[in-house]
Design an enzyme around this catalytic site. Structure first.
Site, PDB file in Angstrom:
ATOM      1  N   HIS A  81     -52.904 -34.729   6.530  1.00  0.00           N
ATOM      2  CA  HIS A  81     -52.686 -33.285   6.356  1.00  0.00           C
ATOM      3  C   HIS A  81     -52.147 -32.989   4.949  1.00  0.00           C
ATOM      4  CE1 HIS A  81     -51.024 -29.224   7.451  1.00  0.00           C
ATOM      5  NE2 HIS A  81     -50.133 -29.585   6.540  1.00  0.00           N
ATOM      6  N   GLU A  82     -51.166 -33.765   4.515  1.00  0.00           N
ATOM      7  CA  GLU A  82     -50.577 -33.540   3.187  1.00  0.00           C
ATOM      8  C   GLU A  82     -51.600 -33.810   2.079  1.00  0.00           C
ATOM      9  OE1 GLU A  82     -48.007 -31.916   2.980  1.00  0.00           O
ATOM     10  OE2 GLU A  82     -47.359 -32.141   5.051  1.00  0.00           O
TER      11      GLU A  82
ATOM     12  N   HIS B 165     -53.814 -30.879   1.578  1.00  0.00           N
ATOM     13  CA  HIS B 165     -53.213 -29.874   0.684  1.00  0.00           C
ATOM     14  C   HIS B 165     -53.498 -30.219  -0.777  1.00  0.00           C
ATOM     15  CE1 HIS B 165     -51.154 -27.091   3.268  1.00  0.00           C
ATOM     16  NE2 HIS B 165     -50.388 -28.011   3.825  1.00  0.00           N
TER      17      HIS B 165
ATOM     18  N   GLU C  24     -52.442 -23.642   6.205  1.00  0.00           N
ATOM     19  CA  GLU C  24     -52.024 -24.707   7.121  1.00  0.00           C
ATOM     20  C   GLU C  24     -53.146 -25.064   8.092  1.00  0.00           C
ATOM     21  OE1 GLU C  24     -49.458 -26.607   6.895  1.00  0.00           O
ATOM     22  OE2 GLU C  24     -48.647 -25.482   5.209  1.00  0.00           O
TER      23      GLU C  24
END
Length: 278
Positions: free
Chosen positions: A132-133, A136, A201
């Protein structure tokens, strides 16, 4: 990508306007000029050094393949899956489970996770979080995140700047520094709300699920982090609520004005979307 660059430009321009307006209110033409110079310096600092400032704020320590082999190699594998340069990897000694990514671009990125998140998650779940990071990073969300996190520093600077005019300028000063801060905090929160879309998100969840190939693991991780994060305080985030939007789950208690800095969508909806992918 263009959207984030545009938002970043607008945010940096907003800081200039904010400084200039308050500088004029506190110190007239001379105050406005000093404030504008401060704003210009802050924008340069925010672009080049805000990521390092946030990592230092959280006392993050950099690790490598020798000091944290399992975690480092996990990030390395995921970065290769995402076709990204290897980011710097950091660990934060905090009990609250959370993680974030920072850096002005994929070539200068860093990912950080707390010891709390590494303790409560399984390897599969942690893998989903770090994916997930990295999503980003891939989506270039990190520049706008780290620059927006400097707004609190801007507010502190304005407070100190206002105190320079606290003595000997009572006739000229139309706004007391304390009053200025009460007005500026909600403005800063509003700027962050405008700059940070809740949709990012959802996109990072989707991208992270694709990078890790395991949407159910990320969904399980989000539930665990959400449950624990609201029981274990993260003092640095409470003191610097503008950094909360960088975390995978909102780390704040939500009390008082700090609630204005929340930019995360509902965790239940995020989980539902991930489960639909699975």
């Amino acid at each position: 990508m263009l959207g984030n660059w545009l938002k970043t430009s607008i945010l940096m321009a907003g800081i200039v306007v904010l400084f200039g307006t308050v500088g004029a209110a506190l110190g007239g033409a001379g105050g406005m000029m000093i404030a504008l110079l401060l704003a210009a310096a802050m924008n340069v600092y925010a672009y080049w050094f805000s990521d390092k400032a946030v990592l230092k704020m959280y006392n993050a320590r950099e690790v490598d393949a020798a000091s944290a082999p399992q975690f480092y190699n996990m990030v390395k594998e995921l970065a290769q899956n995402a076709q990204l340069p290897m980011p710097k990897v950091y660990i934060i000694d905090e009990d609250q489970p959370n993680a974030f990514a920072t850096g002005r671009d994929p070539e200068h990125a860093a990912v950080a996770a707390t010891t709390g998140i590494m303790r409560i998650l399984t390897e599969r779940e942690l893998r989903g979080v770090m994916a997930h990071e990295l999503a980003h990073v891939k989506h270039r969300d990190t520049l706008i995140s780290t620059i927006s996190a400097t707004i609190a520093g801007a507010i502190s600077s304005i407070a100190q700047f206002g105190m320079l005019f606290a003595g000997g300028h009572d006739r000229e000063r139309s706004v007391h520094p304390a009053v200025a801060i009460l007005i500026l905090a909600p403005i800063a929160a509003m700027l962050i709300q405008m700059a940070i879309s809740r949709a990012r998100e959802f996109e990072a969840d989707r991208g992270g699920a694709e990078i890790s190939g395991d949407p159910t693991a990320l969904a399980a991780a989000l539930k665990k982090i959400h449950d624990y994060a609201h029981q274990i305080p993260l003092e640095t985030a409470e003191q610097h609520p503008e950094t909360a939007q960088m975390m995978i789950i909102n780390p704040l208690s939500g009390e008082g004005i700090k609630g204005l800095f929340s930019t995360h969508p509902q965790t239940q909806e995020r989980i539902a979307r991930l489960m639909a992918m699975a």
